[in-house]
Design an enzyme around this catalytic site. Structure first.
Site, short mmCIF file in Angstrom:
data_model
loop_
_atom_site.label_atom_id
_atom_site.label_comp_id
_atom_site.label_asym_id
_atom_site.label_seq_id
_atom_site.Cartn_x
_atom_site.Cartn_y
_atom_site.Cartn_z
N CYS A 133 -13.24 -49.82 35.24
CA CYS A 133 -13.07 -51.27 35.23
C CYS A 133 -11.63 -51.66 34.91
O CYS A 133 -10.85 -50.86 34.38
CB CYS A 133 -13.95 -51.92 34.15
N CYS B 257 -16.23 -50.67 39.39
CA CYS B 257 -17.17 -51.66 38.87
C CYS B 257 -17.42 -52.75 39.91
O CYS B 257 -16.49 -53.20 40.58
CB CYS B 257 -16.58 -52.26 37.59
N CYS C 119 -15.85 -56.49 38.21
CA CYS C 119 -14.42 -56.85 38.14
C CYS C 119 -13.61 -56.34 39.33
O CYS C 119 -12.43 -56.64 39.44
CB CYS C 119 -13.80 -56.33 36.84
N CYS D 229 -12.47 -56.89 32.42
CA CYS D 229 -13.83 -56.97 32.97
C CYS D 229 -14.76 -57.77 32.04
O CYS D 229 -14.75 -57.58 30.82
CB CYS D 229 -14.39 -55.57 33.15
N CYS E 8 7.50 -46.60 53.67
CA CYS E 8 8.51 -46.61 52.60
C CYS E 8 7.90 -46.90 51.24
O CYS E 8 8.52 -46.63 50.21
CB CYS E 8 9.61 -47.60 52.93
#
Length: 360
Positions: A37, A68, A71, A41, A318
């Site tokens: 998380c 999770c 979140c 969260c 890059c």
């Protein structure tokens, strides 16, 4: 180490307090659930002995944790900020709206807080992003042959001069300078990390940049000069191909880009860009390592300059170059995008037989 993080006791305190200062900089893996998380969260907090802390999403995945569902730690850090989500949803619902600090305050938000948060995540303020969105909304019809006056009205500009001036700052030249039936054609591509500008001819892609990159006007001017003014709106097959490949890339279906590329640069820059393409997805390098791989260990600074001048983002990766100490270095598309690309690509190397997914 990409960041200097405190010890795990301090990180646990940040987890308990949902400290937003660590969002995108540290993650927690919960051994009792197998989930990782953000420290912000909203789920019930785990016991200290069940927590392992990591710097990147990739490290969490490599340690066997899954993201999770509350979140969404594999999304960009900005998505975890309710204020940003609210404003981005408002912007998406009415892209031609004229925003000012009064409109931000009317939503119950503090303009200075909004300004700092957007600058940190996106490299520009919300009002700058809103102005660019208005402009892009109006200009969207130009590749299909729309009149400039129609683009101006669609963007919500009362003054033709104001629209042309804003367009010229964004694209490096006013819309009337773009030719019809041009040899090089520019169009927009929507991606999960923002709008990109693609320029191609009938055979190869010459430019692929995020729309708000400050180097974009200069790069378009170079192409305009190179093509002797034959730069217009529209697309050829290479633009369609790179759009399809970008979609597969962001969906974690394929990390290969096979669109023919023709970036404008010196022979040395071309060598650097080819060397960048040889770094596998999921791996990173440094300027000095890249110089040594090219057989030019004394050319680290020149390699860094060529890396920064790369006109084809993502396909010429890059973003896979870090500082010698492992720190994120400058990236024209913004460091938040660089971190998101690195975290995404490391999932291509995850040893799992099922289709890999990512939450944006």
């Amino acid at each position: 180490m990409m960041f200097d993080l405190p010890d795990e006791n301090a990180l646990y305190a940040a987890l308990i307090n949902r400290d937003a200062d660590f969002d995108g900089r540290a993650y927690v893996g919960v051994t009792s659930t197998g989930v990782f998380c953000r420290l912000t969260c909203p789920a019930r907090k785990p016991k200290r002995e069940n927590c392992r802390f990591f710097e990147t999403v990739a490290a969490c995945v490599e340690a066997g944790f899954r993201p999770c569902k509350r979140c969404h730690p594999t999304g960009t850090a900005a998505e975890a900020d309710p204020m940003i989500v609210q404003l981005m949803q408002a912007l998406q619902a009415d892209p031609a709206r004229r925003w000012g600090e009064a409109e931000v305050q009317a939503l119950g938000l503090d303009p200075s807080t909004v300004r700092r948060s957007f600058k940190r995540h996106f490299g520009m303020t919300f009002l700058e992003l809103a102005r660019l969105t208005r402009l892009r909304t109006g200009a969207a019809g130009l590749p299909g042959g729309a009149r400039v006056i129609d683009a101006q009205l669609e963007a919500g500009y009362d003054s033709p001069a104001a629209f042309r001036s804003a367009f010229a700052r964004w694209m490096g030249m006013p819309p009337g300078r773009f030719a019809k039936d041009a040899l090089l054609r520019a169009d927009w591509i929507d991606t999960k990390l923002g709008v990109m500008i693609a320029v191609s001819d009938a055979h190869a892609l010459h430019l692929l940049e995020f729309a708000e990159r400050r180097a974009l006007p200069g790069e378009l001017k170079k192409l305009y000069t190179m093509s002797k003014g034959s730069l217009g709106f529209g697309r050829f097959a290479p633009t369609d191909q790179i759009e399809t490949e970008l979609e597969a890339f962001f969906d974690l279906r394929c990390a290969r880009f096979e669109t023919p590329l023709a970036p404008l640069g010196t022979p040395f820059s071309q060598q650097v860009w080819q060397a960048l393409r040889e770094i596998p997805a999921g791996q990173t390098s440094s300027y000095s390592d890249l110089a040594r791989a090219m057989g030019r260990p004394d050319a680290t600074r020149a390699v860094a300059r060529a890396n920064g001048a790369n006109p084809i983002a993502i396909a010429i990766p890059c973003h896979r170059i870090l500082g010698a100490d492992g720190a994120l270095t400058g990236y024209g598309g913004g460091l938040w995008r660089k971190q998101a690309l690195i975290d995404l690509e490391r999932q291509f190397g995850a040893d799992t037989p099922q289709k890999r997914t990512i939450q944006w």
